[in-house]
Design an enzyme around this catalytic site. Structure first.
Site, short mmCIF file in Angstrom:
data_model
loop_
_atom_site.label_atom_id
_atom_site.label_comp_id
_atom_site.label_asym_id
_atom_site.label_seq_id
_atom_site.Cartn_x
_atom_site.Cartn_y
_atom_site.Cartn_z
N GLU A 117 0.81 -1.23 0.00
CA GLU A 117 0.00 0.00 0.00
C GLU A 117 0.84 1.28 0.00
O GLU A 117 0.34 2.38 0.24
CB GLU A 117 -0.94 0.00 1.21
CG GLU A 117 -1.95 -1.15 1.18
CD GLU A 117 -3.11 -0.92 0.20
OE1 GLU A 117 -3.68 0.18 0.19
OE2 GLU A 117 -3.43 -1.85 -0.55
N CYS A 135 -3.12 11.51 3.46
CA CYS A 135 -3.34 10.55 2.37
C CYS A 135 -3.14 11.21 1.02
O CYS A 135 -2.84 10.54 0.03
CB CYS A 135 -4.77 10.01 2.39
SG CYS A 135 -5.21 9.14 3.88
N HIS A 139 -5.04 1.71 6.91
CA HIS A 139 -3.62 2.02 6.69
C HIS A 139 -3.03 2.50 8.02
O HIS A 139 -3.75 3.11 8.83
CB HIS A 139 -3.43 3.14 5.66
CG HIS A 139 -3.77 2.75 4.26
ND1 HIS A 139 -4.51 3.56 3.42
CD2 HIS A 139 -3.46 1.65 3.54
CE1 HIS A 139 -4.64 2.96 2.24
NE2 HIS A 139 -4.02 1.81 2.29
O1 SUG Z 1 -7.75 3.13 -0.42
N1 SUG Z 1 -10.54 5.28 -0.45
C1 SUG Z 1 -9.10 5.10 -0.31
C2 SUG Z 1 -8.58 6.04 0.74
C3 SUG Z 1 -7.08 6.01 0.81
C4 SUG Z 1 -6.55 6.71 2.02
N2 SUG Z 1 -5.15 6.71 2.01
C5 SUG Z 1 -4.36 6.64 3.11
N3 SUG Z 1 -4.84 6.32 4.29
N4 SUG Z 1 -3.12 6.89 2.97
C6 SUG Z 1 -8.79 3.64 0.02
O2 SUG Z 1 -9.57 3.02 0.75
C7 SUG Z 1 -12.71 4.88 -1.46
C8 SUG Z 1 -13.29 5.09 -2.84
C9 SUG Z 1 -14.77 4.92 -2.90
O3 SUG Z 1 -15.34 4.25 -2.03
O4 SUG Z 1 -15.38 5.46 -3.86
C10 SUG Z 1 -11.21 4.75 -1.46
O5 SUG Z 1 -10.65 4.15 -2.37
#
Ligand code: SUG
Length: 442
Positions: A174, A365, A247
């Site tokens: 990730e 993020c 994460h």
């Molecule tokens: O991978 N959300 C992302 C958020 C990423 C956050 N990044 C960090 N914590 N670094 C994920 O879950 C949701 C998209 C949706 O539901 O339409 C999404 O992909």
């Protein structure tokens, strides 16, 4: 050699929306089906970038990716013109189109894991592109991210951009969201956090939600990035993942000699702090939140640990937190305690990134940290470093090219599909990236 940290922010793409695609990411699940305004989301992200540049932080930008990803829909068996492919997929199973249309590349903390040239055995900056293989919609990002980072960090004498790890499942990676670089006068640590091990006992694995990062992936990234003995691999607390910390950067945040963490970020947090203290010496500072001070549900709902902790030109640090953390009394109290007790942290400020927060993405993020020395900075020829001129150009581009509303069924309109390609074509020129997208090379 002096390093300067550049924050490469992602930008919400023109198909930004809320599709509930990430099980275990509570915000994503909760906002599934909410109405979307891609233009406002992108402008909000640019607003954060402008705020950080005004603080004196060095800012850069990574572009959105082409969505819908028609090439993936074709690989899933749909054929015809692009519009026909999308229409057929929509008629068959909307979920496939949701996966193929997500603007999730905006969360660039998941783009790659970075090791600055001061820390690597060959003296180059290393970036390992994350395969993001745990979530279908995110796994579609890796190939384009590899091309974009390869284009930006093209100088192979100074930079090494590694391909995403092969072997999904056991090597699910990730990126920087599960990695934290700490540095003091006494040493450096690359802390790699993992949620499950393909070869380890399953009995302590999270029970409710998927653990995305594997130990095998973390260790492979540490090897590729050549950080040697500075690597420290540590397990995320399964209870933290089950509470919605998909994460590590949902419950922990570090910068230089400072680490902020919740007690459910890692297993055995006290032992981890002891190990970090022995490697980083007397000026290592940690500020641990216990659950009675800050219940994990509040931390996950309001993201105080997904703040950006940035070093300012006067060498003090600013904590740039999401507005949601100001609204949450326990989160705000914790952040105020950090400011009062950690002498390095001179400023606490808040930014509104609600359009990203509703998908589980806070300020941290939205950015990939890339420490560069001056010579490396000068070796990047793409126009990705964001001063006022580039930010204004990007704002004008968003206002010209984005719609203020997006639903999946808009994708059935061939005119809209053309509009989306034109927008990214124009952007790649604006950023000096050349033909970096698959559709431009066809
Ligand atoms: O991978 N959300 C992302 C958020 C990423 C956050 N990044 C960090 N914590 N670094 C994920 O879950 C949701 C998209 C949706 O539901 O339409 C999404 O992909």
């Amino acid at each position: 050699m002096t390093l300067t940290e550049y924050n490469f922010d992602g930008l919400a793409g023109p198909t930004h929306g809320y599709s509930g695609l990430s099980p275990g990411n509570l915000a994503s699940e909760r906002h599934a089906g909410a109405s979307a305004n891609p233009r406002a989301a992108a402008l909000q992200g640019l607003g954060k970038m402008r705020f950080l540049t005004e603080l004196g932080v060095h800012q850069a930008v990574l572009p959105p990716q082409p969505r819908p990803d028609v090439a993936s829909l074709r690989r899933w068996g749909f054929s015809g013109s692009d519009a026909e492919v999308v229409a057929r997929a929509l008629a068959c199973d909307e979920t496939l189109v949701r996966w193929a249309s997500s603007a999730s590349a905006m969360w660039t903390a998941n783009a790659a894991t970075v090791a600055p040239s001061t820390d690597t055995s060959d003296g180059r900056l290393h970036l390992t592109v994350a395969n993001l293989s745990s979530m279908v919609h995110r796994s579609l990002e890796a190939a384009t991210t590899y091309r974009v980072l390869g284009r930006i960090f093209a100088d192979e004498e100074r930079f090494a951009v590694h391909e995403p790890l092969p072997g999904p499942g056991a090597f699910s990676d990730e990126g920087a969201a599960n990695h934290c670089r700490l540095a003091s006068d006494a040493g450096r640590v690359h802390l790699f956090a993992w949620g499950r091990s393909a070869s380890g006992a399953a009995r302590t694995a999270p029970r409710r939600y998927p653990a995305r990062q594997t130990r095998e992936a973390s260790e492979a990234v540490a090897r590729l990035n050549q950080v040697g003995d500075a690597a420290l691999s540590w397990r995320q607390a399964p209870d933290g993942i089950d509470a919605g910390a998909f994460h590590t950067d949902v419950l922990a945040l570090g910068n230089e000699n400072v680490l902020l963490l919740h007690e459910l970020a890692f297993v055995d947090a006290e032992r981890l702090l002891g190990e970090l203290g022995s490697r980083l010496g007397a000026n290592f500072r940690a500020c641990l939140a216990r659950s009675d001070e800050l219940p994990v549900a509040d931390a996950v709902a309001s993201y105080p640990f997904n703040s950006q902790l940035v070093t300012l030109p006067d060498r003090t640090m600013a904590l740039v937190a999401p507005e949601e953390a100001r609204q949450n009394p326990a989160a705000l109290r914790y952040l105020e305690r950090v400011q009062a007790q950690v002498p390095e942290v001179g400023r606490l400020c808040f930014v509104d990134v609600n359009a990203s927060m509703k998908n589980g993405g806070g300020p941290a993020c939205l950015r990939l940290r890339v420490p560069l020395c001056e010579d490396e900075r000068n070796a990047v020829t793409a126009r990705v470093f964001a001063g006022e001129a580039l930010l204004s150009d990007l704002e004008a581009w968003v206002k010209r090219r984005y719609r203020d509303r997006f639903t999946l069924h808009d994708l059935a309109d061939p005119e809209f599909l053309r509009e989306l390609e034109t927008a990214l074509d124009e952007l790649s020129t604006l950023l000096g990236l050349g033909s970096v997208y698959e559709f431009q090379r066809a």
